[in-house]
Design a protein around this motif. Structure first.
Motif, short mmCIF file in Angstrom:
data_model
loop_
_atom_site.label_atom_id
_atom_site.label_comp_id
_atom_site.label_asym_id
_atom_site.label_seq_id
_atom_site.Cartn_x
_atom_site.Cartn_y
_atom_site.Cartn_z
N ARG A 175 11.87 8.10 6.10
CA ARG A 175 13.14 8.82 5.97
C ARG A 175 13.14 9.76 4.77
N VAL A 176 12.47 9.38 3.71
CA VAL A 176 12.42 10.23 2.52
C VAL A 176 11.20 11.14 2.63
N LYS A 177 11.47 12.42 2.87
CA LYS A 177 10.39 13.39 3.07
C LYS A 177 9.81 13.87 1.74
N GLY A 178 10.64 13.82 0.69
CA GLY A 178 10.22 14.26 -0.63
C GLY A 178 11.34 13.97 -1.60
N PHE A 179 11.06 14.11 -2.90
CA PHE A 179 12.16 13.96 -3.85
C PHE A 179 11.95 14.77 -5.11
N ILE A 180 13.07 15.07 -5.76
CA ILE A 180 13.05 15.85 -6.99
C ILE A 180 14.06 15.23 -7.97
N THR A 181 13.72 15.30 -9.26
CA THR A 181 14.59 14.71 -10.27
C THR A 181 14.78 15.65 -11.45
N ASP A 182 15.90 15.45 -12.15
CA ASP A 182 16.19 16.26 -13.34
C ASP A 182 15.25 15.90 -14.49
N ILE A 183 14.95 14.61 -14.61
CA ILE A 183 14.15 14.16 -15.75
C ILE A 183 12.88 13.48 -15.25
N GLY A 184 12.04 13.06 -16.20
CA GLY A 184 10.81 12.37 -15.82
C GLY A 184 9.58 13.21 -16.11
N GLY A 185 8.45 12.54 -16.21
CA GLY A 185 7.18 13.21 -16.45
C GLY A 185 6.11 12.66 -15.54
N LYS A 186 4.89 13.13 -15.72
CA LYS A 186 3.79 12.72 -14.85
C LYS A 186 3.45 11.24 -14.99
N THR A 187 3.87 10.64 -16.09
CA THR A 187 3.53 9.24 -16.32
C THR A 187 4.67 8.29 -15.96
N SER A 188 5.77 8.82 -15.48
CA SER A 188 6.91 7.97 -15.14
C SER A 188 6.61 7.13 -13.90
N HIS A 189 7.32 6.02 -13.75
CA HIS A 189 7.16 5.18 -12.56
C HIS A 189 7.39 6.02 -11.29
N THR A 190 8.37 6.92 -11.37
CA THR A 190 8.71 7.75 -10.22
C THR A 190 7.51 8.56 -9.75
N ALA A 191 6.85 9.22 -10.70
CA ALA A 191 5.70 10.04 -10.35
C ALA A 191 4.55 9.21 -9.80
N ILE A 192 4.32 8.06 -10.42
CA ILE A 192 3.23 7.18 -9.97
C ILE A 192 3.48 6.70 -8.55
N MET A 193 4.71 6.30 -8.28
CA MET A 193 5.06 5.79 -6.96
C MET A 193 4.96 6.91 -5.91
N ALA A 194 5.38 8.13 -6.30
CA ALA A 194 5.32 9.26 -5.37
C ALA A 194 3.88 9.52 -4.93
N LYS A 195 2.95 9.47 -5.88
CA LYS A 195 1.54 9.69 -5.54
C LYS A 195 1.04 8.60 -4.62
N SER A 196 1.44 7.38 -4.92
CA SER A 196 0.99 6.24 -4.10
C SER A 196 1.51 6.36 -2.68
#
Length: 579
Positions: A175-196
């Motif tokens: 259901r989630v095709k992609g996501f974008i956030t105001d904050i965060g960096g390449k080392t954030s949990h969000t970025a790591i999970m997105a790559k996974s």
């Protein structure tokens, strides 16, 4: 058009779903002395309920995605057990005679403020753990429910100020095709999970939630960090074509997953993956890597107050070794400094941190930390094909001192009666111009080279790769860079050692032709790029690549080289790179 930080590659076009911040502001309410025990009891019940929720979510994520993803929530459980936080809340309720939910919200804000002022980017990003747990506790205190991303019914692009680990881990991939956030960096949990999850993502956009409304059509280009809001018809069509093209290419590339990275005339090269976190291992295996060409070990030292002990590191390296078996795994020793700082080391503030006390210089200056890591690697080396690589070697003296440390670590293990691979292969990263220019001398001291082009380019061209004002000067195709690479490869081969590359250059399809032609033996890159590079290598002969490399080296500017190589790539694979 908004520009942010690329978090996970890919292109997606979809409707925005603004996952807004919750209004959890709580008004202060006076309470009587008799009501204090009741308020404290409500708080304790909310803590118990929150703990049960997190454990249940942890089990679900571990079952659905693997235990390594469930481990993200260990930090959340630690927040719940923070006695300082709990006692501060209870103490203030007793003293101020105000409702517990208000007091807790104020304490939470104070903690968040303190963490936001920390300069260490890794610790600063852990504010998401505190906020995530804090919001859960507040919801339970207030008796509110929140609709999560797991309950989405339509395909969307999620837009949020931030996504907590639990938000990201629980979202439905279909259901989630992609996501974008105001904050965060390449080392954030969000970025790591997105790559996974291999979901296109852009973070650090700052104003995304202000500029985007529910239902807006958005384009997310996770490779470039670009987001286009409400595109015109021509732009939309252009990206929709690219999106479909990428889907088709993914299917085409999947077919060569188990085929060798071999040219049409029989030259074989090794395609390995760069990794930093255990979470990335499944993706490496899925994309058919020949091994790990760069295992960054800095993450052991991140997001913690103490130093990792030998046994902890040993277990992680052992897991890596056993997972990959006979396939090589190159463990880069600790590379701190530059843009990677850890608060507990009290590294000095330097005017030029990229050229300061970092990497091998730091390790040689702190033999206690360095040898702990070396012993852990050596102990794990009997469980697989581990290799040791030293970062930022600038001359043979440093290299010899580092090798002496390895020998000392071996003697210490031998004295303890602990097994290790006495013949473990040692290599050097070539990322300093002085090392590239004296690579003939260094080659006599090691078993392999790996060219770290990210730093080599910035040092050779005097361009800070983190400075957006001079980003245009950061040219991988600059003739000076190409000559340095050529010199390293030739020096390595004259000394009968193999030469790899673990910088971003190795993951660029057009540059793969050039690097192949220069004789590079190993390409190491993010796992998502492996099949694309394999496809290029399998489409060309080594002899043709050598001629293309020779012609490219004769060009005067980086732009000329780039244009020439892009043209050759389109000729080679028109169905994938043609207009």
């Amino acid at each position: 058009m908004l520009k942010g930080i690329p978090a996970a590659p890919g292109i997606v076009v979809g409707k925005a779903f603004v996952f807004g911040k919750e209004d959890l502001d709580v008004a202060p309410i006076d309470i009587t002395e008799d009501q204090v025990p009741l308020e404290i009891s409500r708080f304790e019940d909310a803590l118990i309920q929150t703990r049960q929720e997190i454990i249940a979510l942890q089990k679900k994520i571990a079952a659905d995605m693997g235990s390594e993803h469930g481990e993200v929530f260990d930090a959340h459980l630690l927040v719940l057990e923070d006695r300082m936080l709990i006692e501060e809340v209870i103490s203030r309720v007793k003293k101020e005679k105000l409702n517990i939910d208000y007091i807790f919200s104020q304490v939470l804000k104070r903690y968040a403020h303190v963490f936001s002022k920390i300069e260490d980017e890794y610790l600063k990003e852990r504010i998401s753990d505190i906020n995530d747990v804090g919001r859960r506790i507040l919801r339970n205190l207030l008796g509110r429910m929140r609709k999560g991303l797991a309950e989405l019914e339509d395909e969307v692009v999620v837009v949020a100020h931030d996504l907590s680990p639990s938000d990201t881990a629980s979202m439905h991939k279909n259901r989630v095709k992609g996501f974008i956030t105001d904050i965060g960096g390449k080392t954030s949990h969000t970025a790591i999970m997105a790559k996974s999850l291999e979901i296109p993502a852009v973070v650090g956009l700052e104003i995304a939630t202000e500029q985007i409304k529910n239902g807006d059509i958005v384009i997310v280009d996770g490779a470039s960090g670009t987001v286009i809001v409400s595109p015109d018809a021509d732009t939309l069509k252009k990206y929709q074509v690219q999106e479909e093209k990428l889907k088709g290419q993914t299917e085409t590339l999947a077919a060569i997953r188990n085929l060798p990275a071999q040219t049409t005339d029989g030259r074989h090269v090794t395609l390995a993956a760069n990794i930093e976190f255990p979470d990335e291992i499944p993706s490496v295996l899925e994309h058919g890597a020949d091994g790990v060409g760069l295992y960054r070990t800095e993450y052991f030292y991140m997001n913690r107050k103490d130093l990792p002990v030998e046994d902890e590191q040993f277990e992680a390296y052992k897991n890596l070794a056993t997972t990959f078996g006979d396939k090589p795994v190159i463990v880069r020793t600790l590379d701190l400094g530059g843009d990677k700082f850890i608060s507990q080391f009290n590294l000095p503030k330097e005017m030029s941190p990229f050229m300061g006390w970092r990497a091998i210089r730091f390790c040689l200056g702190r033999p206690d930390i360095f040898k702990t890591q070396l012993r852990a690697i050596l102990r794990a080396s009997v469980f697989g094909n581990l290799k040791i690589m030293f970062p930022m070697i600038s001359g043979v003296e440093e290299l010899r001192r580092a090798k002496e440390m390895v020998e000392e670590a071996k003697k210490e293990l031998k004295g303890r009666g602990i097994a290790y691979n006495a013949g473990i292969e040692i290599g050097a990263m070539i990322e300093v111009p002085s090392a590239a220019l004296t690579s003939d001398v260094l080659a006599r001291e090691v078993g392999f080279f790996s060219i770290g082009t990210n730093d080599l380019i910035q040092y050779a061209l005097a361009v800070d790769r983190t400075n957006e004002k001079i980003a245009y000067l950061y040219e991988p195709t600059h003739p000076a860079v190409l000559r340095l690479v050529k010199n390293v490869v030739e020096a390595g081969h004259r000394a009968n050692i193999w030469v790899g590359m673990c910088g971003e250059m190795s993951s660029e399809p057009s540059l793969a032709i050039l690097l192949l032609g220069l004789g590079l033996d190993e390409f190491s890159m993010p796992s998502a790029s492996l099949l694309e590079i394999k496809n290029v290598i399998r489409a060309i002969s080594y002899e043709t690549a050598k001629k293309i490399a020779e012609e490219a080296l004769g060009l005067a500017t980086g732009q000329e080289v780039n244009t020439f190589l892009t043209s050759r790539l389109k000729d080679l694979l028109p169905q994938m790179y043609g207009n």
